[in-house]
Design a protein around this motif. Sequence first.
Motif, short mmCIF file in Angstrom:
data_model
loop_
_atom_site.label_atom_id
_atom_site.label_comp_id
_atom_site.label_asym_id
_atom_site.label_seq_id
_atom_site.Cartn_x
_atom_site.Cartn_y
_atom_site.Cartn_z
N SER A 282 89.22 -2.05 -7.18
CA SER A 282 88.56 -1.21 -6.19
C SER A 282 87.05 -1.21 -6.40
N HIS A 283 86.42 -2.35 -6.07
CA HIS A 283 84.96 -2.45 -6.08
C HIS A 283 84.40 -2.45 -7.49
N GLN A 284 84.83 -3.39 -8.31
CA GLN A 284 84.36 -3.51 -9.69
C GLN A 284 82.86 -3.76 -9.70
N CYS A 285 82.14 -3.10 -10.61
CA CYS A 285 80.69 -3.27 -10.66
C CYS A 285 80.14 -2.77 -11.99
N GLY A 286 78.85 -3.05 -12.23
CA GLY A 286 78.09 -2.37 -13.25
C GLY A 286 77.89 -3.03 -14.60
N THR A 287 78.39 -4.25 -14.83
CA THR A 287 78.41 -4.83 -16.17
C THR A 287 77.15 -5.58 -16.57
N ALA A 288 76.17 -5.67 -15.67
CA ALA A 288 74.88 -6.31 -15.99
C ALA A 288 73.79 -5.51 -15.27
N VAL B 42 75.40 -6.12 -21.60
CA VAL B 42 76.29 -7.02 -20.86
C VAL B 42 77.74 -6.62 -21.12
N GLY B 43 78.46 -6.42 -20.06
CA GLY B 43 79.86 -6.00 -20.14
C GLY B 43 80.06 -4.50 -20.18
N ARG B 44 79.00 -3.75 -20.45
CA ARG B 44 79.10 -2.29 -20.52
C ARG B 44 78.93 -1.66 -19.14
N ASP C 120 82.83 6.52 -9.60
CA ASP C 120 83.09 6.35 -11.03
C ASP C 120 81.73 6.23 -11.70
N LEU C 121 81.49 6.97 -12.75
CA LEU C 121 80.17 7.06 -13.36
C LEU C 121 80.00 6.01 -14.46
N PRO C 122 78.77 5.48 -14.64
CA PRO C 122 78.56 4.49 -15.70
C PRO C 122 78.78 5.08 -17.08
N ASN C 123 79.45 4.31 -17.91
CA ASN C 123 79.78 4.73 -19.27
C ASN C 123 79.71 3.48 -20.14
N PRO C 124 78.84 3.44 -21.15
CA PRO C 124 78.70 2.21 -21.95
C PRO C 124 79.98 1.80 -22.68
N GLU C 125 80.92 2.73 -22.84
CA GLU C 125 82.18 2.38 -23.51
C GLU C 125 83.24 1.88 -22.53
N SER C 126 82.95 1.94 -21.25
CA SER C 126 83.81 1.32 -20.24
C SER C 126 83.30 -0.10 -20.08
N GLN D 47 89.90 -14.27 -24.53
CA GLN D 47 90.65 -13.57 -23.48
C GLN D 47 89.83 -12.40 -22.95
N ILE D 48 89.72 -12.29 -21.63
CA ILE D 48 89.00 -11.17 -21.03
C ILE D 48 89.75 -9.87 -21.33
N THR D 49 89.01 -8.90 -21.85
CA THR D 49 89.55 -7.56 -22.09
C THR D 49 88.75 -6.57 -21.26
N LEU D 50 89.45 -5.80 -20.45
CA LEU D 50 88.80 -4.81 -19.60
C LEU D 50 89.29 -3.42 -20.02
N ASP D 51 88.40 -2.71 -20.68
CA ASP D 51 88.72 -1.35 -21.13
C ASP D 51 88.02 -0.38 -20.17
N TRP D 52 88.68 -0.11 -19.05
CA TRP D 52 88.09 0.77 -18.04
C TRP D 52 88.29 2.22 -18.45
N GLN D 53 87.19 2.92 -18.67
CA GLN D 53 87.22 4.34 -19.01
C GLN D 53 86.94 5.12 -17.73
N ARG D 54 87.99 5.45 -17.02
CA ARG D 54 87.83 6.14 -15.74
C ARG D 54 87.10 7.47 -15.94
N SER D 55 86.19 7.80 -15.02
CA SER D 55 85.44 9.05 -15.12
C SER D 55 85.47 9.80 -13.79
N ASN D 56 85.02 11.04 -13.82
CA ASN D 56 84.83 11.86 -12.62
C ASN D 56 86.14 12.05 -11.84
N TRP D 57 87.25 12.04 -12.56
CA TRP D 57 88.55 12.12 -11.88
C TRP D 57 88.78 13.48 -11.24
N ALA D 58 88.25 14.54 -11.83
CA ALA D 58 88.44 15.87 -11.23
C ALA D 58 87.82 15.93 -9.84
#
Length: 498
Positions: free
Chosen positions: A431-437, A288-290, A374-380, A388-399
């Motif tokens: 931009s289309h947040q998803c993936g936390t559950a 949850v949250g990952r 953007d690829l799933p990453n458990p540390e994102s 307080q909500i903390t959102l640590d977005w680890q952006r991926s696949n930027w290249a």
Amino acid sequence: MQPDIVIIGSGMGGATLAAALAPSGRRILILERGEALRPSAADRNAQAIFGDGVFRPDEEWLDGVGQRFNPGNFYNVGGNSKFYGAVMIRYREQDFAPIQHAGGKTPGWPISYRQLEPDYLAAEQLYQVRGKAGEDPTEPKRSGDFCHPPVPDEPDIIDLRRRLRGVGLNPASLPLAVDIDTWLAAGQHPWDGHPDTCGGKMDAETVGINSALEHANVELMTGCHVTSLTSDASGHITNVCYTRNGMQETVQAPIVVLSAGAVQSAALLLASANDNYPTGLANRSDQVGRNFMNHNCSAVLALHPWRKNRAVYQKTLMVNDFYISDGGGGAPLGNIQLLGKISGPILAAVSPLPRWLAGLIAARSFDFYAMSEDLPNPESRVTLRNGQITLDWQRSNWAAHEALVSKLKSCLRKAGFPIVLSQAFDRRTPSHQCGTARMGDDPNSSVVDTYCRAHDHPNLFIVDASVLPTSAAVNPALTIAALAMRAARHISETEFAA
């Protein structure tokens, strides 16, 4: 009303589920944090919307290093869909399988496109999607056609489509949930990013909520901020706790559906930790949250100094030539589609350009939206820090995204646009947040099963973008609606059969 089902949130997932279950006669209560949008002078005022942020809630989250930022999510009946670009596009069939990207490999889905296809069609019909089958070479197989023709190209977009074809691309009509006549009757403005108070967009309120409320067994309560869920030792959700008008209240129901959005749904589950579930509800897997994902997106503006773009709404075509691969057999790059027409006030609000220069550029620009997976990453992840909500977005696949923008720029220059500018979107644009559950078959590595039922709680369903195992590189609204259709059918067959 003592409900049989409580739905938390009235966005695309919750609204579609309510509409699908309403004919069952079961008592459905929808709890929405915000209120319904009402017509106002700011509805078509670009400065008010994009410059002054009059519709953005006064909300702050923390980023990965503890800095505060305004996330730009909306809380109102219909959720973020009231402001969406109304793009209702299916994931491509390949998106459901593991894919090797430049930045890593996606895990694939526990269901196939074929299994979800009937629900895609049902969602398209519910939201009256305008489109044309057969134009896009990446389009997956369909069991039925669109029920409405596509939103028509404006004259300058007809010319743009011709130019794109001339350089070897395959522009196709965007599938759109827009009644263009109704929208334009309320003002000659684009709909992308603008609030829908005229019913011109087929959004979660206009279609989903309003369809559900035609049934006497459905009730919508606004101003209800759900703060926690309680559960017993067996895992059943026993209470939904919320505040309304400054008062703490609770409601019980045999079935609880969480549809608050990828960030808020995860935050609510984490905030509901108890002695039996010390790390949060539905979180035996620690997922949850990952795996938070947010598309890699850029605005790309193509212009010729001596040609003007007279389009009002513009947003009618897409290009998927680089979606399955980079065009040369390499890894996928992503989707390209038109933005709603950018005006001088919009451009000035989102850039350092002076108003006069922004106006000159906007009058000549054709405005594109480049979107990469953007690829799933458990540390994102989404966590809570002292509530307080903390959102640590680890952006991926930027290249891959940089390669997509580069390809698009090259094509546009060949198509007759000597000046091409680009600007990436940052975390302030959701931009289309998803993936936390995430959805999955294994309770040890996922949060919900393939029907969106929580592995840990037999009467809890999560029906929003949080369950998406991958983000793909297209707008998620139709996929969220299709999953809600699938969940509703499962609930009817398993919970209402008696």
